[in-house]
Design a protein around this motif. Structure first.
Motif, mmCIF file in Angstrom:
data_model
loop_
_atom_site.group_PDB
_atom_site.id
_atom_site.type_symbol
_atom_site.label_atom_id
_atom_site.label_comp_id
_atom_site.label_asym_id
_atom_site.label_seq_id
_atom_site.Cartn_x
_atom_site.Cartn_y
_atom_site.Cartn_z
ATOM 1 N N ALA A 150 0.708 -1.631 -0.010
ATOM 2 C CA ALA A 150 0.299 0.009 0.483
ATOM 3 C C ALA A 150 0.679 1.230 -0.029
ATOM 4 C CB ALA A 150 -0.961 -0.369 1.839
ATOM 5 N N ALA A 151 1.722 1.497 0.873
ATOM 6 C CA ALA A 151 3.340 2.287 0.999
ATOM 7 C C ALA A 151 3.144 2.550 -0.538
ATOM 8 C CB ALA A 151 4.130 2.280 1.824
ATOM 9 N N ILE A 152 3.999 1.534 -0.977
ATOM 10 C CA ILE A 152 4.894 1.476 -2.120
ATOM 11 C C ILE A 152 3.667 2.509 -3.308
ATOM 12 C CG2 ILE A 152 5.667 0.612 -4.203
ATOM 13 C CD1 ILE A 152 6.787 -1.349 -2.062
ATOM 14 N N GLU A 153 2.920 1.699 -3.622
ATOM 15 C CA GLU A 153 1.288 2.358 -4.671
ATOM 16 C C GLU A 153 1.032 3.315 -4.010
ATOM 17 O OE1 GLU A 153 -2.189 -0.690 -3.592
ATOM 18 O OE2 GLU A 153 -1.109 -2.423 -4.927
ATOM 19 N N PHE B 250 9.749 3.509 -8.410
ATOM 20 C CA PHE B 250 10.190 2.590 -7.637
ATOM 21 C C PHE B 250 10.517 1.176 -7.733
ATOM 22 C CE2 PHE B 250 9.072 -1.634 -5.871
ATOM 23 C CZ PHE B 250 9.114 -1.838 -4.271
ATOM 24 N N THR B 251 11.593 0.906 -7.561
ATOM 25 C CA THR B 251 11.994 -0.558 -8.517
ATOM 26 C C THR B 251 12.772 -1.217 -7.504
ATOM 27 O OG1 THR B 251 12.636 -1.528 -10.766
ATOM 28 C CG2 THR B 251 14.052 0.909 -8.582
ATOM 29 N N LEU C 32 4.170 -5.883 -8.204
ATOM 30 C CA LEU C 32 4.585 -3.934 -7.660
ATOM 31 C C LEU C 32 4.232 -2.548 -8.801
ATOM 32 C CD1 LEU C 32 7.510 -4.895 -5.684
ATOM 33 C CD2 LEU C 32 5.587 -4.023 -5.075
ATOM 34 N N PRO C 33 4.131 -1.826 -8.540
ATOM 35 C CA PRO C 33 4.070 -0.566 -9.687
ATOM 36 C C PRO C 33 5.461 -0.202 -9.531
ATOM 37 C CG PRO C 33 3.641 0.037 -7.210
ATOM 38 C CD PRO C 33 3.889 -1.367 -6.752
ATOM 39 N N LEU C 34 6.397 -0.717 -10.283
ATOM 40 C CA LEU C 34 7.607 -1.164 -10.896
ATOM 41 C C LEU C 34 7.356 0.851 -12.040
ATOM 42 C CD1 LEU C 34 9.088 -4.053 -11.159
ATOM 43 C CD2 LEU C 34 9.482 -2.729 -9.215
ATOM 44 N N GLY C 35 8.152 1.466 -11.887
ATOM 45 C CA GLY C 35 8.487 2.536 -12.407
ATOM 46 C C GLY C 35 9.749 3.577 -12.909
#
Length: 276
Positions: free
Chosen positions: A32-35, A44-45, A62-65
């Protein structure tokens, strides 16, 4: 803008012992914090010793950016495109000589070779530690032998006390070869190409992304994270980190079992809001 609170920031985290709990899962709090971090403009990676096939199931959650740092810094891999965007291959002739010297002195040490393009290692010499590693990662073995080249890395696996005893003799084992030795776990000692650390890969990644290195935050727990911690804008050691890593870190986070990534994102938010 409030919605872009984390714009310009890159958060890179180790996996085992940092992002993941002891059960090898991503906690709902961390996710939740990563999102929230990425929704508000952050990128984020991951930075891990694992290979792509071992990371993929986590990357999909994960929402890898940004592309991920794999193989302890020997590779940067973009899960979105399925492409390797940066790599440092191990000189095979040098590695083969080191393997032979290692096995002549320590015939019971486990040896795993990671050829480029393979989704599993080639088990050159086995022991209980390599067998546990194989079960944990659920590797499906290939029947063919390891190719002559190129190799990404070689992993030596043994009980921690035995690897501790080998460490003072690494220069003797290395000879004139230009390589990197990385202690990625108490049970694993890895051989990589020179300048193949998570720290070198982090520098290459920020250049590729056109991001300010001062706004990179890197988290870790073991000695394979040390160069990344040193080279990041802010290096973070989790509470369960190796003492050397804790000494080098600019910030200390909670234990990996206490949602350490969420803790760091909350800390960063407070830092930004206070104008630090």
């Amino acid at each position: 803008m409030e919605s872009q609170l984390f714009s310009g920031y890159l958060l890179v985290t180790d996996m085992d012992g940092t992002l993941l709990g002891a059960d090898k899962s991503i906690s709902p709090d961390n996710l939740a914090a990563i999102e929230r971090f990425t929704a508000q403009g952050g990128r984020f990676t991951l930075a891990t010793g694992r290979i792509a096939s071992s990371v993929r199931r986590y990357a999909e959650q994960l929402p890898l950016g940004a592309p991920a740092i794999l193989c302890n810094g020997a590779m940067i891999y973009d899960f979105a495109s399925g492409e390797t965007v940066w790599e440092r291959m191990l000189p095979v002739s040098d590695a083969e000589g080191i393997i032979q010297r290692m096995l002549s002195l320590y015939p019971q040490i486990g040896v795993e070779i990671y050829p480029k393009g393979w989704d599993v290692p080639f088990f050159r010499n086995e022991n209980e530690v390599t067998q546990r590693h194989e079960r944990m990662e659920k590797f499906r073995r290939r029947a063919d032998s390891a190719p002559a080249e190129p190799w990404i890395k070689v992993l030596f696996a043994w009980e921690p006390a035995r690897l501790d005893a080998i460490t003072p003799h690494l220069q003797e084992l290395t000879g004139s070869a230009e390589v990197e030795w990385i202690r990625s776990d108490d049970k694993y000692l890895e051989l990589l190409a020179k300048d193949s650390t998570k720290g070198h890969a982090l520098e290459a990644l920020t250049r590729r992304l056109g991001m300010d290195p001062a706004k990179s935050i890197a988290m870790g727990d073991h000695l394979n994270d040390l160069e990344m911690i040193r080279r990041a804008g802010v290096g973070v050691a989790v509470a369960n980190a190796h003492p050397e890593l804790r000494a080098a870190a600019g910030h200390h986070a909670k234990h990996h079992e206490e949602h350490a990534v969420a803790d760091v994102i909350e800390w960063l938010e407070q830092r930004i809001r206070s104008g630090m």
